[in-house]
Write an enzyme that holds these catalytic residues in place. Structure first.
Site, PDB file in Angstrom:
ATOM      1  N   LYS A  96       0.865  -1.188   0.000  1.00 37.02           N
ATOM      2  CA  LYS A  96       0.000   0.000   0.000  1.00 37.02           C
ATOM      3  C   LYS A  96       0.890   1.223   0.000  1.00 37.02           C
ATOM      4  CE  LYS A  96      -4.415   0.924   0.065  1.00 37.02           C
ATOM      5  NZ  LYS A  96      -5.522   0.089  -0.447  1.00 37.02           N
ATOM      6  N   ASP A 150      -7.080   4.219  -4.460  1.00 30.95           N
ATOM      7  CA  ASP A 150      -7.740   4.030  -3.158  1.00 30.95           C
ATOM      8  C   ASP A 150      -8.377   5.397  -2.872  1.00 30.95           C
ATOM      9  OD1 ASP A 150      -7.817   1.936  -0.765  1.00 30.95           O
ATOM     10  OD2 ASP A 150      -7.530   3.869   0.170  1.00 30.95           O
TER      11      ASP A 150
HETATM   12  P1  NDP Z   1     -13.068   7.570  -2.689  1.00 32.30           P
HETATM   13  O1  NDP Z   1     -12.015   8.589  -2.451  1.00 32.30           O
HETATM   14  O2  NDP Z   1     -13.599   7.370  -4.052  1.00 32.30           O
HETATM   15  O3  NDP Z   1     -14.307   7.818  -1.718  1.00 32.30           O
HETATM   16  C1  NDP Z   1     -14.154   7.851  -0.339  1.00 32.30           C
HETATM   17  C2  NDP Z   1     -15.501   8.159   0.300  1.00 32.30           C
HETATM   18  O4  NDP Z   1     -15.383   7.981   1.704  1.00 32.30           O
HETATM   19  C3  NDP Z   1     -15.941   9.595   0.088  1.00 32.30           C
HETATM   20  O5  NDP Z   1     -17.325   9.670   0.078  1.00 32.30           O
HETATM   21  C4  NDP Z   1     -15.344  10.292   1.315  1.00 32.30           C
HETATM   22  O6  NDP Z   1     -16.004  11.499   1.667  1.00 32.30           O
HETATM   23  C5  NDP Z   1     -15.540   9.242   2.377  1.00 32.30           C
HETATM   24  N1  NDP Z   1     -14.462   9.391   3.375  1.00 32.30           N
HETATM   25  C6  NDP Z   1     -13.142   9.246   3.166  1.00 32.30           C
HETATM   26  N2  NDP Z   1     -12.437   9.489   4.287  1.00 32.30           N
HETATM   27  C7  NDP Z   1     -13.358   9.804   5.210  1.00 32.30           C
HETATM   28  C8  NDP Z   1     -13.263  10.147   6.574  1.00 32.30           C
HETATM   29  N3  NDP Z   1     -12.080  10.219   7.225  1.00 32.30           N
HETATM   30  N4  NDP Z   1     -14.435  10.385   7.235  1.00 32.30           N
HETATM   31  C9  NDP Z   1     -15.627  10.305   6.597  1.00 32.30           C
HETATM   32  N5  NDP Z   1     -15.767   9.978   5.298  1.00 32.30           N
HETATM   33  C10 NDP Z   1     -14.656   9.737   4.621  1.00 32.30           C
HETATM   34  O7  NDP Z   1     -12.433   6.201  -2.120  1.00 32.30           O
HETATM   35  P2  NDP Z   1     -12.888   4.700  -2.416  1.00 32.30           P
HETATM   36  O8  NDP Z   1     -14.358   4.633  -2.614  1.00 32.30           O
HETATM   37  O9  NDP Z   1     -11.982   4.148  -3.440  1.00 32.30           O
HETATM   38  O10 NDP Z   1     -12.491   3.990  -1.030  1.00 32.30           O
HETATM   39  C11 NDP Z   1     -13.417   3.834   0.044  1.00 32.30           C
HETATM   40  C12 NDP Z   1     -12.943   2.719   0.958  1.00 32.30           C
HETATM   41  O11 NDP Z   1     -12.877   1.492   0.214  1.00 32.30           O
HETATM   42  C13 NDP Z   1     -11.561   2.901   1.568  1.00 32.30           C
HETATM   43  O12 NDP Z   1     -11.539   2.311   2.852  1.00 32.30           O
HETATM   44  C14 NDP Z   1     -10.667   2.096   0.635  1.00 32.30           C
HETATM   45  O13 NDP Z   1      -9.478   1.685   1.274  1.00 32.30           O
HETATM   46  C15 NDP Z   1     -11.575   0.924   0.341  1.00 32.30           C
HETATM   47  N6  NDP Z   1     -11.291   0.152  -0.863  1.00 32.30           N
HETATM   48  C16 NDP Z   1     -11.183   0.746  -2.079  1.00 32.30           C
HETATM   49  C17 NDP Z   1     -10.939  -0.022  -3.201  1.00 32.30           C
HETATM   50  C18 NDP Z   1     -10.897   0.569  -4.561  1.00 32.30           C
HETATM   51  O14 NDP Z   1     -10.752  -0.199  -5.514  1.00 32.30           O
HETATM   52  N7  NDP Z   1     -11.032   1.864  -4.745  1.00 32.30           N
HETATM   53  C19 NDP Z   1     -10.738  -1.472  -3.102  1.00 32.30           C
HETATM   54  C20 NDP Z   1     -10.961  -2.017  -1.781  1.00 32.30           C
HETATM   55  C21 NDP Z   1     -11.206  -1.209  -0.712  1.00 32.30           C
HETATM   56  P3  NDP Z   1     -15.303  12.914   1.349  1.00 32.30           P
HETATM   57  O15 NDP Z   1     -15.325  13.047  -0.135  1.00 32.30           O
HETATM   58  O16 NDP Z   1     -16.129  13.897   2.065  1.00 32.30           O
HETATM   59  O17 NDP Z   1     -13.904  12.792   1.897  1.00 32.30           O
HETATM   60  O1  2IT Z   2      -7.787  -1.781  -0.861  1.00 32.64           O
HETATM   61  C1  2IT Z   2      -7.732  -2.241  -2.015  1.00 32.64           C
HETATM   62  O2  2IT Z   2      -7.848  -3.455  -2.235  1.00 32.64           O
HETATM   63  C2  2IT Z   2      -7.533  -1.311  -3.125  1.00 32.64           C
HETATM   64  N1  2IT Z   2      -7.504  -0.098  -2.903  1.00 32.64           N
HETATM   65  C3  2IT Z   2      -7.353  -1.825  -4.521  1.00 32.64           C
HETATM   66  C4  2IT Z   2      -5.925  -2.236  -4.745  1.00 32.64           C
HETATM   67  C5  2IT Z   2      -5.570  -2.612  -6.165  1.00 32.64           C
HETATM   68  O3  2IT Z   2      -4.373  -2.860  -6.377  1.00 32.64           O
HETATM   69  O4  2IT Z   2      -6.438  -2.675  -7.043  1.00 32.64           O
END
Ligand code: NDP
Ligand code: 2IT
Length: 455
Positions: A135, A175
């Site tokens: 990461k 992420d």
């Molecule tokens: P984005 O940046 O696209 O969206 C994040 C969302 O979560 C936004 O709505 C944001 O609100 C909210 N958020 C982030 N930080 C905070 C915080 N500290 N408090 C409250 N709300 C918060 O990220 P993703 O959708 O990609 O990621 C979301 C989660 O999923 C994370 O935990 C990530 O690690 C996990 N994840 C992502 C993957 C991926 O492929 N993208 C894969 C697997 C897991 P705001 O805009 O107001 O900050």
């Molecule tokens: O938390 C996760 O699994 C991710 N943000 C996706 C990682 C990736 O390499 O696609």
């Protein structure tokens, strides 16, 4: 650990290892929390297979293979110079090249990157695909920054990172705060510095320049496919189910889309400034336009749906009654009080779209309350699994159809679901998805490490 957390006891050998993790990684509370959750499951494994202790494979797993911290200088539109900190923790490459996302958020520090990298090892092992765990990210805050500022930041970040990554070495992706736009700027700078069109060095690329169909949708769709399996195991389906999804970013938006396709009704979603309750069901076209095109706020959604939607600031989204809750925003966003409220409101399933969104105490309460709970390392593995499918397509210079790729994703999620349940049965904890995921992920990667010798 977080304040007020109930910490279940570990067997003495694992307690000693856990104390060592805390001592060697001081102040990294999220990493301690992630390690503790895995160690809780490993008691049953070392009782059956003591060689995992004798060979020190657990101690080795807790020490990243390589940790990189670097300066990221960049200039804003007004000519002001800023300095951020960049990170890449290359945790484990026993199964394949290091693989995992990059997070750009002001809360990022080494403890966050390590917890995410540690989780990623087991998640990636669960996919059954050849990817190690890593990461990275930065404490850069993209909110309110222009395209030009984001581009200059990404170019500076890659100017250091490029020497550590490669399609056979380490393959970053997105992420929080890193989506298609940022991957584009990062890939452009990598290509420019190395003079190589090395598609397989990053995943989450655009469809016209080496990306995979379904990667954008994969994490959200994957969570919902996983829950579909949980429901099917009880002879149920999404049809008519009320669902609450926290967040409104990449994972949340596509979780909402797939729930709706499968007949569920998503009545609430959120961002860091509050949540919106929409009894008629979230209008996904509007949400996508606000979040993906305008990069707007959830308040803009509520304003545009003034007739049906209510904006709640300062409240808890988990107060909204639902059959199924999908935390898809960030770590430790679902706490003990939320778990109690979900149980009181009759919630039956909680599945983590985000990484570690549920606190240890909340997980304990959900288990005790009879709520089926799916941990992120199993339920959100669809994102990284589809990244591995993107790497496959890049390696063979091929491009698969949406249907084929989505079917692969659905099959992988079913397989992970079944393996969690099967492993939980085998270790005497039927229905425990946390133990099943931790044990199946651990044994897969630990066996590979043992085969490779003491390295
Ligand atoms: P984005 O940046 O696209 O969206 C994040 C969302 O979560 C936004 O709505 C944001 O609100 C909210 N958020 C982030 N930080 C905070 C915080 N500290 N408090 C409250 N709300 C918060 O990220 P993703 O959708 O990609 O990621 C979301 C989660 O999923 C994370 O935990 C990530 O690690 C996990 N994840 C992502 C993957 C991926 O492929 N993208 C894969 C697997 C897991 P705001 O805009 O107001 O900050
Ligand atoms: O938390 C996760 O699994 C991710 N943000 C996706 C990682 C990736 O390499 O696609």
């Amino acid at each position: 650990m977080c304040a007020g957390v109930i910490v279940p006891e570990l067997v003495p050998e694992l307690q000693e290892l856990f104390d060592e993790v805390v001592d060697r990684n001081r102040g990294e509370a999220e990493f301690h929390q992630a390690a503790h959750e895995v160690f809780e499951s490993l008691g049953r494994v070392v009782a059956k297979h003591p060689h995992y202790l004798d060979t020190e494979v657990i101690r080795r797993l807790c020490e990243p293979e390589r940790q990189i911290i670097f300066r990221v200088p960049w200039t804003d539109d007004a000519g002001q110079v800023h300095i951020n900190r960049g990170f890449r923790v290359e945790f484990n490459s026993a199964l394949g090249p290091f693989k995992g996302g990059l997070r750009f958020h002001p809360s990022v520090y080494l403890g966050i990157v390590k917890f995410l990298g540690f989780e990623q090892i087991f998640k990636n092992a669960l996919t059954g695909l050849p990817i190690g765990g890593a990461k990275g990210g930065s404490d850069f805050d993209p909110k309110g920054r222009s395209d030009g500022e984001v581009m200059r930041f990404c170019q500076s970040f890659m100017t250091e990172l490029y020497r550590h990554i490669g399609e056979y070495t380490d393959v970053p992706a997105g992420d929080i705060g890193v989506g298609g736009r940022e991957i584009g700027y990062l890939f452009g700078q990598y290509k420019r510095i190395t003079n190589r069109y090395e598609s397989g060095v990053l995943t989450g690329k655009g469809l016209h320049w080496g990306g995979s169909r379904v990667r954008t949708e994969a994490t959200g769709y994957g969570v919902v496919f996983f829950v579909r399996e949980m429901l099917a195991a009880r002879g149920e389906s999404f049809e008519g189910r009320r669902v609450v999804v926290s967040g409104s970013g990449n994972v949340a938006v596509y979780a909402i889309e797939k729930v709706q396709e499968l007949g569920g009704i998503v009545v609430a979603c959120s961002d860091s400034s509050g949540y919106v309750f929409d009894e008629a069901g979230i209008d996904l076209t509007l949400l996508k336009e606000i979040k993906e095109e305008r990069r707007g706020r959830i308040a803009d959604y509520a304003a545009a749906r003034a007739g049906t939607a209510t904006l709640v600031t300062g409240g808890r989204i988990w107060d909204v009654p639902a059959d199924i809750a999908l935390p898809c925003a960030t770590q430790n966003e679902l706490e003990a009080q939320d778990a109690r409220r979900l149980i009181a409101n009759g919630c039956q399933i909680v599945a983590e779209g985000a990484n570690m969104p549920t606190t240890p105490e909340a997980i304990k309460l959900l288990n005790a309350g009879g709520v089926a709970f799916a941990p992120g390392k199993a339920a959100n593995a669809g994102g990284v699994a589809t990244s591995a499918l993107e790497m496959q397509q890049n390696a063979s210079r091929d491009s698969w159809s949406f249907e084929h790729t989505e079917q692969r994703l659905a099959d992988i999620m079913r397989d992970i679901h079944d393996r969690c349940l099967h492993t939980a049965d085998e270790y005497g904890v039927p229905g425990d998805y946390v133990a099943g995921a931790n044990i199946a992920g651990f044994t897969h990667v630990a066996d590979a490490m043992l085969a490779l010798g003491v390295i």
